[in-house]
Design an enzyme around this catalytic site. Structure first.
Site, short mmCIF file in Angstrom:
data_model
loop_
_atom_site.label_atom_id
_atom_site.label_comp_id
_atom_site.label_asym_id
_atom_site.label_seq_id
_atom_site.Cartn_x
_atom_site.Cartn_y
_atom_site.Cartn_z
N ASP A 1 0.95 -1.08 0.01
CA ASP A 1 0.11 -0.16 -0.02
C ASP A 1 0.94 1.09 0.07
O ASP A 1 1.81 1.18 0.54
CB ASP A 1 -0.97 0.05 1.04
CG ASP A 1 -2.26 0.77 1.05
OD1 ASP A 1 -3.11 0.54 0.35
OD2 ASP A 1 -1.88 2.14 1.51
N SER A 2 0.46 2.40 -0.70
CA SER A 2 1.15 3.46 -0.77
C SER A 2 0.62 4.46 -0.42
O SER A 2 -0.73 4.65 -0.55
CB SER A 2 1.49 3.61 -2.29
OG SER A 2 2.20 2.48 -2.98
#
Length: 421
Positions: free
Chosen positions: A96-97
């Protein structure tokens, strides 16, 4: 999976021997717990075709002490959610960013208004793109959590550029409201750190994490023989008899299926042409293949029922299939032991393994491949002997005709079935 895997060789091993190379390391089952097209493309460009399972985690209700920890926590939640869905061992990657500017985390904006506001705030400035990585290996029961961070510099966008970019829809569905590998690429003036991390996952970091759980990075590479490019996949059907040959093959397979068949697994499903014909005859067909380009076509014909996988390491639990079908596959391989063993493992008692057989050395030579010095992997005597070792007994046989464009005459293909005891 069966515990007796020490002596098996995969399709990749067989292809290595054809090229005169050493057998490759067995590819593990590798799952990407993300629906991000950018992450999938990054892995594919690096020679890896993961199995994709979307986690379904609600990102909006997760909080953490800082943006980096938020990215790492979300990655962990995604990986764990997918691990909970598995019915067999796998190595699962969750990512996840989030974009950090002035200590604030920015994920996907979701609406044009929020995206427009964020892009105006970001223009002419820099931020840090954090990508959390969580690798969960169910075989070793290890969970690794890591964070990669890359500094990103943004252009001083005009209001018109922002409005036009938002109108494309791209910034609404990506972390930080921008991409470096898409339409937003010209608006990123520079980065400090790993480019791939900005796209969605850090390949160097993933390589180190896999090594920590005992998985060499090259073991994830796909064998070159199966790596059809898009152009080859686009003409594959028409150069091999098209619907006429596929329908003949499917009718022959259908004749050998037990009356109570409900679930058919086609290995090396290719473009899905034979599988689609089997569906038209009332069968429920799932397909696996190693070629991303071929699978793109198969997904149109068998939507929701195809996956990337090695026929010698199927992502299917024991005794789940009524039939396993391999059409025009075994003649490509020197050693079919792994495929036979896997077919036997996933078949229920009374289920059948159906395969084309006995492609001659003359045909191999005409196709530019060396004649075999040893028994061919699709020779009937070989299949009978290897099948018996895994509880498969010869149960039926038929033939079908199938024209090939430019080929002399109409070839006749033998098809045999083996019943699982």
């Amino acid at each position: 999976m069966s515990a007796d895997t020490g002596d098996r060789r995969t399709a990749a091993d067989a292809e290595s021997e054809v090229r005169g190379a050493e057998p490759e390391v067995r590819r593990p089952r590798f799952v990407l717990a993300s629906q991000s097209p950018a992450r999938l493309k990054t892995l594919r460009n690096a020679g890896v075709e993961p199995e994709v399972i979307v986690s379904g985690v609600d990102e909006d209700n997760v909080t953490a002490e800082n943006p980096g920890e938020l990215a790492r926590l979300l990655a962990c939640l995604k990986a764990r959610a997918v691990v909970a869905k598995l019915d067999d061992h796998a190595t699962v990657l969750g990512c996840d960013s989030v974009l950090e500017i002035d200590g604030v985390a920015y994920g996907k904006p979701g609406t044009p208004e929020i995206a427009r506001e964020r892009l105006r705030m970001m223009r002419g400035r820099s931020g840090v793109l954090h990508t959390g990585h969580c690798l969960f290996d169910t075989n070793s029961k290890q969970e690794l959590r890591e964070l990669a961070s890359t500094k990103v510099f943004f252009a001083d966008l005009t209001d018109d550029e922002i409005d036009a970019y938002v109108a494309t829809g791209e910034p609404l569905v990506v972390a930080g409201s921008f991409t470096v590998d898409g339409i937003g690429g010209p608006f990123v003036t520079g980065i400090e750190g790993d480019y791939h991390n900005v796209v969605g996952l850090s390949l160097p970091l993933l390589r180190r994490m896999l090594a920590d759980v005992g998985i060499p990075w090259p073991s994830l590479w796909q064998p070159p023989h199966f790596a059809y490019d898009e152009a080859e996949a686009a003409i594959y059907d028409e150069t091999r008899g098209g619907e006429t040959r596929a329908r003949a093959a499917a009718e022959a397979v259908h004749r050998l299926l037990p009356p109570d068949t409900s679930r058919v697994l086609e290995v090396a499903v290719g473009t899905g042409l034979v599988g689609a014909e089997l569906v038209a005859m009332g069968n429920l067909v799932h397909g696996v293949d190693l070629s991303p380009a071929m699978l793109q076509h198969a997904r149109y014909r068998l939507p929701g029922h195809v996956a990337a996988a090695d026929a010698a390491r199927l992502p299917v639990a024991d005794r789940r299939c009524d039939a396993v079908v391999a059409v025009w596959l075994l003649h490509l391989l020197d050693d079919t032991e792994g495929i036979i063993a896997e077919a036997a493992r996933v078949l229920r008692p009374g289920g059948v393994f159906i395969t084309t057989t006995e492609k001659s050395d003359a045909s191999r030579y005409a196709a530019g491949r060396s004649p075999k010095e040893t028994r061919s992997g699709d020779a009937l005597s070989h299949l009978v002997a290897r099948g018996a070792e895994h509880g498969l007994v010869l149960d039926g046989a038929t033939t079908f005709e199938g024209p090939v464009r430019g080929g002399p005459g109409v070839p006749v293909y033998p098809l045999v079935s083996f019943r699982k005891l």
